[in-house]
Scaffold this motif. Structure first.
Motif, PDB file in Angstrom:
ATOM      1  N   LEU A   9     -26.697  -5.990  20.140  1.00 35.74           N
ATOM      2  CA  LEU A   9     -25.251  -5.759  19.977  1.00 35.74           C
ATOM      3  C   LEU A   9     -25.062  -5.032  18.658  1.00 35.74           C
ATOM      4  O   LEU A   9     -25.412  -5.554  17.591  1.00 35.74           O
ATOM      5  CB  LEU A   9     -24.502  -7.095  19.988  1.00 35.74           C
ATOM      6  N   GLY A  11     -23.244  -1.235  16.551  1.00 31.11           N
ATOM      7  CA  GLY A  11     -22.046  -0.676  15.927  1.00 31.11           C
ATOM      8  C   GLY A  11     -22.152  -0.661  14.417  1.00 31.11           C
ATOM      9  O   GLY A  11     -21.158  -0.447  13.725  1.00 31.11           O
ATOM     10  N   LEU A  33     -22.584  -0.790  22.382  1.00 30.92           N
ATOM     11  CA  LEU A  33     -21.507  -0.448  21.452  1.00 30.92           C
ATOM     12  C   LEU A  33     -20.171  -0.752  22.113  1.00 30.92           C
ATOM     13  O   LEU A  33     -20.039  -0.625  23.333  1.00 30.92           O
ATOM     14  CB  LEU A  33     -21.549   1.049  21.103  1.00 30.92           C
ATOM     15  N   ARG A  36     -15.279   1.716  20.144  1.00 28.65           N
ATOM     16  CA  ARG A  36     -14.047   1.768  19.345  1.00 28.65           C
ATOM     17  C   ARG A  36     -13.782   3.142  18.727  1.00 28.65           C
ATOM     18  O   ARG A  36     -12.650   3.554  18.620  1.00 28.65           O
ATOM     19  CB  ARG A  36     -14.114   0.779  18.172  1.00 28.65           C
ATOM     20  N   ARG A  48     -25.541   1.405  26.053  1.00 24.93           N
ATOM     21  CA  ARG A  48     -24.388   1.212  26.932  1.00 24.93           C
ATOM     22  C   ARG A  48     -23.162   1.115  26.027  1.00 24.93           C
ATOM     23  O   ARG A  48     -23.260   0.640  24.882  1.00 24.93           O
ATOM     24  CB  ARG A  48     -24.538  -0.034  27.808  1.00 24.93           C
ATOM     25  N   GLY A  50     -18.950   0.015  25.729  1.00 22.99           N
ATOM     26  CA  GLY A  50     -17.777  -0.651  26.302  1.00 22.99           C
ATOM     27  C   GLY A  50     -17.954  -2.158  26.336  1.00 22.99           C
ATOM     28  O   GLY A  50     -19.089  -2.659  26.296  1.00 22.99           O
ATOM     29  N   GLY A  51     -16.818  -2.870  26.394  1.00 25.59           N
ATOM     30  CA  GLY A  51     -16.864  -4.328  26.429  1.00 25.59           C
ATOM     31  C   GLY A  51     -17.525  -4.845  27.701  1.00 25.59           C
ATOM     32  O   GLY A  51     -17.644  -4.124  28.698  1.00 25.59           O
ATOM     33  N   GLY A  53     -16.387  -7.723  29.118  1.00 24.88           N
ATOM     34  CA  GLY A  53     -15.407  -8.524  29.845  1.00 24.88           C
ATOM     35  C   GLY A  53     -15.542 -10.001  29.486  1.00 24.88           C
ATOM     36  O   GLY A  53     -15.674 -10.837  30.389  1.00 24.88           O
ATOM     37  N   GLY A  54     -15.540 -10.275  28.179  1.00 27.29           N
ATOM     38  CA  GLY A  54     -15.556 -11.669  27.714  1.00 27.29           C
ATOM     39  C   GLY A  54     -16.910 -12.344  27.885  1.00 27.29           C
ATOM     40  O   GLY A  54     -17.914 -11.709  28.217  1.00 27.29           O
ATOM     41  N   THR A  74     -23.823  -6.900  15.041  1.00 28.45           N
ATOM     42  CA  THR A  74     -22.486  -6.314  14.902  1.00 28.45           C
ATOM     43  C   THR A  74     -21.975  -6.520  13.467  1.00 28.45           C
ATOM     44  O   THR A  74     -22.568  -7.256  12.681  1.00 28.45           O
ATOM     45  CB  THR A  74     -21.494  -6.946  15.907  1.00 28.45           C
ATOM     46  N   HIS A  75     -20.867  -5.868  13.180  1.00 34.17           N
ATOM     47  CA  HIS A  75     -20.278  -5.915  11.835  1.00 34.17           C
ATOM     48  C   HIS A  75     -19.893  -7.347  11.459  1.00 34.17           C
ATOM     49  O   HIS A  75     -19.470  -8.118  12.338  1.00 34.17           O
ATOM     50  CB  HIS A  75     -19.045  -4.999  11.830  1.00 34.17           C
ATOM     51  N   PHE A  77     -17.336  -8.532  10.368  1.00 32.18           N
ATOM     52  CA  PHE A  77     -15.957  -8.883  10.725  1.00 32.18           C
ATOM     53  C   PHE A  77     -15.701  -8.809  12.233  1.00 32.18           C
ATOM     54  O   PHE A  77     -14.577  -9.025  12.673  1.00 32.18           O
ATOM     55  CB  PHE A  77     -14.968  -8.000   9.951  1.00 32.18           C
ATOM     56  N   GLY A  80     -15.205 -11.697  17.205  1.00 28.74           N
ATOM     57  CA  GLY A  80     -15.000 -11.968  18.629  1.00 28.74           C
ATOM     58  C   GLY A  80     -16.277 -11.813  19.431  1.00 28.74           C
ATOM     59  O   GLY A  80     -16.662 -12.714  20.191  1.00 28.74           O
ATOM     60  N   ASN A  84     -18.551 -14.615  21.353  1.00 26.73           N
ATOM     61  CA  ASN A  84     -18.868 -14.449  22.780  1.00 26.73           C
ATOM     62  C   ASN A  84     -20.382 -14.473  23.017  1.00 26.73           C
ATOM     63  O   ASN A  84     -20.860 -15.041  24.004  1.00 26.73           O
ATOM     64  CB  ASN A  84     -18.332 -13.109  23.298  1.00 26.73           C
ATOM     65  N   GLN A 140      -8.045  -0.916  12.627  1.00 28.85           N
ATOM     66  CA  GLN A 140      -7.483  -1.991  13.446  1.00 28.85           C
ATOM     67  C   GLN A 140      -6.663  -2.999  12.651  1.00 28.85           C
ATOM     68  O   GLN A 140      -5.909  -3.770  13.236  1.00 28.85           O
ATOM     69  CB  GLN A 140      -8.610  -2.723  14.170  1.00 28.85           C
ATOM     70  N   LYS A 199     -12.643  -5.260   2.843  1.00 21.39           N
ATOM     71  CA  LYS A 199     -13.225  -6.476   3.418  1.00 21.39           C
ATOM     72  C   LYS A 199     -14.582  -6.674   2.754  1.00 21.39           C
ATOM     73  O   LYS A 199     -15.167  -5.707   2.268  1.00 21.39           O
ATOM     74  CB  LYS A 199     -13.471  -6.301   4.918  1.00 21.39           C
TER      75      LYS A 199
END
Ligand code: NAP
Length: 250
Positions: A9, A11, A33, A36, A48, A50-51, A53-54, A74-75, A77, A80, A84, A140, A199
């Motif tokens: 995961l 980014g 990724l 975003r 790949r 895109g999300g 889906g939870g 992932t970053h 911050f 989410g 997940n 964001q 941040k």
């Protein structure tokens, strides 16, 4: 152990560095990724975008691809997706490791910064500290600053154009790091920045603004990191990830 790839995961710069290292040692892996930014820096190897889906969507992906381990790089911050990942990996019994760069709390000047718990607090504290804030909090989070800083001459630096209406007194600078001390010095001097808002992202790529703030005696407002998911092991360098993946392969 399922025979599929490691899911990375990403980014972040660390995730791209890890992808290069995994390719070099011949591990099969897939990077993911969020999609975003308009033109993401792509890691080497399969990607790949895109999300999922939870939690359920991510768990289904892990099962379908037979993912043998997940590295959440992932970053700091991106709370989410980290949460997940913890839930999905627990649900389908796939090992998970978190790769997270150290924050800036260890810097000698960090004790003098204004540490805040979230972006709303950052906005209200920044509003009291200066009239020409430099906002480096990401696209964001900008909505949280609009109200408290509507009368301020804010300089906003973002990768992609903000998708909300900003006060006329604000200046938007579209750019992507890394930044060096010289260019940050020039920018902060040209805009007469009198407070920096960031941040606790950590890392070298965007650290120069903090060096320049220290040099110029400009106050710094820093949003503290969200806590990582409970029970997930965290490492801060790529070599430890490679060792961990090898242990999973045994
Ligand atoms: P977030 O709030 O933690 O995640 C929101 C949703 O975006 C997740 O639920 C997931 O959607 C999707 N998502 C996030 N990262 C993903 C990934 N690597 N692969 C697939 N789906 C992903 O994330 P965020 O703060 O918006 O950050 C998005 C991405 O940008 C992250 O991957 C992060 O590494 C990168 N990034 C973030 C920041 C930051 O300051 N937050 C800075 C630099 C880079 P589903 O629920 O549909 O799966």
């Amino acid at each position: 152990m399922p025979p599929g790839p490691v899911l990375l995961l990403g980014g972040t710069g660390e995730a791209r560095e890890l992808a290069r290292a995994l390719e070099q040692v011949g591990e099969s892996f897939e990077s993911s990724l969020a999609g975003r930014v308009a033109r993401p820096r792509l890691p080497v190897g399969e990607v790949r975008i895109g999300g999922f889906g939870g939690v359920d969507g991510l768990a289904a992906h892990l099962r379908e691809r037979g993912v043998r381990a997940v590295v959440d790089a992932t970053h700091p911050f991106a709370a989410g997706i980290s949460s997940n990942a913890a839930a999905a990996c627990a649900a389908v019994d796939v090992p998970l490791l978190r790769l997270e760069r150290p924050g800036w709390r260890g810097r000698p000047d960090a004790a003098g910064w204004h540490w805040v718990g979230d972006h709303d607090e950052a906005a209200s504290v920044a509003a009291t500290l200066g009239g020409r804030p430099f906002l480096t909090v990401g696209r964001q989070s900008l909505d949280r600053f609009v109200g408290p800083l509507s009368e301020h001459a804010s300089l906003v630096r973002v990768v992609d154009p903000p998708d909300l209406r900003l006060p006329l007194s604000w200046t938007v600078l579209l750019s992507r790091g890394p930044y060096d001390v010289e260019s940050e010095r020039e920018l902060m001097s040209a805009h007469e920045v009198d407070v920096v808002v960031t941040k606790d992202s950590g890392g070298r790529h965007t650290e120069a603004k903090l060096d320049v703030a220290a040099e110029r005696g400009v106050p710094v407002v820093v949003v503290s990191r969200p806590s990582p998911p409970v029970g997930v092991r965290v490492v801060d360098d790529v070599e430890q990830v490679i060792l961990w993946i090898r242990q999973q392969d045994v």
